[in-house]
Design an enzyme around this catalytic site. Structure first.
Site, PDB file in Angstrom:
ATOM      1  N   LYS A  61     -19.555  52.951  28.541  1.00  0.00           N
ATOM      2  CA  LYS A  61     -19.160  53.024  29.947  1.00  0.00           C
ATOM      3  C   LYS A  61     -19.577  51.693  30.573  1.00  0.00           C
ATOM      4  CE  LYS A  61     -17.625  55.271  33.562  1.00  0.00           C
ATOM      5  NZ  LYS A  61     -16.212  55.635  33.741  1.00  0.00           N
TER       6      LYS A  61
ATOM      7  N   ASP B 228     -14.933  58.102  29.248  1.00  0.00           N
ATOM      8  CA  ASP B 228     -14.100  59.077  29.964  1.00  0.00           C
ATOM      9  C   ASP B 228     -12.674  59.077  29.417  1.00  0.00           C
ATOM     10  OD1 ASP B 228     -13.874  56.514  31.005  1.00  0.00           O
ATOM     11  OD2 ASP B 228     -13.731  57.123  33.097  1.00  0.00           O
TER      12      ASP B 228
ATOM     13  N   TYR C  89     -31.874  60.509  25.989  1.00  0.00           N
ATOM     14  CA  TYR C  89     -32.668  61.562  25.346  1.00  0.00           C
ATOM     15  C   TYR C  89     -34.136  61.157  25.216  1.00  0.00           C
ATOM     16  CZ  TYR C  89     -28.916  64.668  23.709  1.00  0.00           C
ATOM     17  OH  TYR C  89     -27.899  65.572  23.624  1.00  0.00           O
TER      18      TYR C  89
ATOM     19  N   ASP D  17     -18.927  67.762  20.295  1.00  0.00           N
ATOM     20  CA  ASP D  17     -18.552  69.156  20.608  1.00  0.00           C
ATOM     21  C   ASP D  17     -17.050  69.213  20.913  1.00  0.00           C
ATOM     22  OD1 ASP D  17     -21.202  70.051  20.445  1.00  0.00           O
ATOM     23  OD2 ASP D  17     -21.030  71.290  22.240  1.00  0.00           O
TER      24      ASP D  17
ATOM     25  N   ASP E  18     -23.115  63.242  21.770  1.00  0.00           N
ATOM     26  CA  ASP E  18     -23.373  64.689  21.829  1.00  0.00           C
ATOM     27  C   ASP E  18     -22.153  65.399  22.413  1.00  0.00           C
ATOM     28  OD1 ASP E  18     -24.894  67.117  21.763  1.00  0.00           O
ATOM     29  OD2 ASP E  18     -25.190  66.901  23.924  1.00  0.00           O
TER      30      ASP E  18
HETATM   31  C1  IPM Z   1     -26.914  68.670  18.922  1.00  0.00           C
HETATM   32  C2  IPM Z   1     -27.577  69.601  19.900  1.00  0.00           C
HETATM   33  C3  IPM Z   1     -28.908  68.988  20.331  1.00  0.00           C
HETATM   34  C4  IPM Z   1     -28.625  67.651  20.995  1.00  0.00           C
HETATM   35  C5  IPM Z   1     -29.734  69.889  21.258  1.00  0.00           C
HETATM   36  C6  IPM Z   1     -29.998  71.242  20.634  1.00  0.00           C
HETATM   37  C7  IPM Z   1     -31.009  69.236  21.669  1.00  0.00           C
HETATM   38  O1  IPM Z   1     -26.749  69.849  20.978  1.00  0.00           O
HETATM   39  O2  IPM Z   1     -27.475  68.448  17.833  1.00  0.00           O
HETATM   40  O3  IPM Z   1     -25.839  68.163  19.222  1.00  0.00           O
HETATM   41  O4  IPM Z   1     -28.310  67.611  22.192  1.00  0.00           O
HETATM   42  O5  IPM Z   1     -28.711  66.645  20.314  1.00  0.00           O
HETATM   43 MN    MN Z   2     -24.787  68.884  20.861  1.00  0.00          MN
END
Ligand code: IPM
Ligand code: MN
Length: 351
Positions: free
Chosen positions: A189, A221, A142, A249, A245
């Protein structure tokens, strides 16, 4: 207690979900006799429109001087399909994380008793899941060197980590593991990436300082698979920025909806609390977004200020709303659904 909280609603559904978290926090403050002073500030696309950049200095000032930041969401479709856009809302979020020194992102995953069967995963796999993904937030790909070469025909992003960056994140992971079940999993990884080998080497060297913590090392993975297969095998996971990240999710599926999972970002200065979901632009302004992740982020905020009862009350009333079906349409399965604002009102009244 007097609390000075910077309020960054941001884009999309941000303002709507933030409103509900404010209602709930104000109700808690009233009940326990705290004074919260909210300091709104601009961020994201809203800030780009107003002043030309997504995390203006004025906003940083407000955040840096606050006791904590409550944040909604950032991102606007206007920028997503325009690869040439020079300023993007997301840059604001990254700048904010960096300038506030928020190097650790605490993302818990847990289940809600009344929602277990809403998850696409089987009950026996997920019931009782209680894990934390501690995501490194100000390093890695990032923030590494990126660019184009070869007349724009080659692009690169670099995953860079220093030993010190890994140590400070891992230290939080070990401390968290000590306060929980003393199990820590380092996700990397290392079979391919040099930065991952540095992660592993650094964490291994720290093991002797925490002899009670059982540490495991797994490849990202494999964890992507095992996390939804056997989530109860994990307690505290530490990992680098991008892996975290993606895995967070994925982990939100366990709880049944992305609209449910809160997070805290901590580091050197002011702490920040935000839902893990994004700005969900399709729902913006419709009063249909699930406000619970933001409300539960406010609960994490209270907890971090030592206000445990306050946090417990919020979690209790959230569970009550779920059990009684006072839910937004993402959770109503075609049954009666409530508006974002109605859920917020209900929670505040039931506190
Ligand atoms: C999160 C989001 C952010 C990230 C984006 C919006 C830049 O997906 O907070 O997880 O990737 O960190
Ligand atoms: Mn995210």
């Amino acid at each position: 207690m007097k609390l000075n909280i910077a309020l960054l609603a941001g884009d999309g559904i941000g303002p709507e979900v933030i409103d509900q978290a404010v209602k709930v926090s104000d109700a808690i403050a009233k009940k326990y006799n705290h004074q919260i002073s909210w300091k709104p500030a601009l961020t994201g696309a809203a800030a780009i429109d107003a002043v030309g950049e997504p995390y203006p200095d004025d906003t940083h000032e407000v955040c840096a001087n606050a006791d904590a930041v409550l944040f909604g969401a950032i991102g606007h479709p206007r920028f997503d399909n325009d690869p040439s856009a020079k300023v993007r809302p997301e840059q604001g979020l990254l700048k904010m994380r960096q300038k506030l020194g928020l190097f650790a992102n605490v993302r818990p995953t847990f289940t809600f008793p009344s929602l277990i069967d809403k998850s696409p995963l089987k009950r026996d796999r997920i019931e009782g899941t209680d894990l934390i993904i501690l995501r490194e937030l100000t390093g890695g790909v990032y923030f590494g060197k990126r660019g184009r070469e070869d007349n724009g025909n080659t692009a690169y992003d670099t995953m860079t980590y220093t030993r010190a960056e890994i140590q400070r994140l891992a230290k939080k992971g070990f401390e968290m593991a000590m306060a929980r079940s003393k199990k820590l999993c380092c996700v990397d990884k290392a079979n391919v990436l040099e930065s991952s080998r540095l992660w592993r080497e650094t964490v291994q060297a720290m093991e002797k300082d925490y002899p009670e913590v059982e540490v495991s090392y797994e490849f990202v993975d494999a964890v992507a698979m095992r996390l939804v297969q056997w989530p109860k095998a994990y307690d505290v996971i530490i990992t680098e920025n991008l892996f975290g990240d993606i895995l967070t999710d994925e982990a939100s599926v366990i709880s049944g909806s992305m609209g449910l999972m809160p997070s805290a970002s901590v580091g050197e200065k002011t702490k920040l609390y935000e839902p893990i979901h994004g700005s969900y632009p399709q729902a913006a302004g419709k009063d249909i977004a699930n406000p619970l992740a933001t409300v539960l982020s406010a609960a994490m905020l209270f907890e971090d200020f030592g206000l445990q009862q306050e946090a417990d009350d919020i979690r209790r009333v959230v569970n009550k709303s779920l059990a009684e079906g006072v839910v937004t349409e993402d959770l109503s399965e075609g049954g009666k659904s409530y508006k974002t604002s109605e859920v917020g009102n209900w929670l505040a009244e039931n506190l």
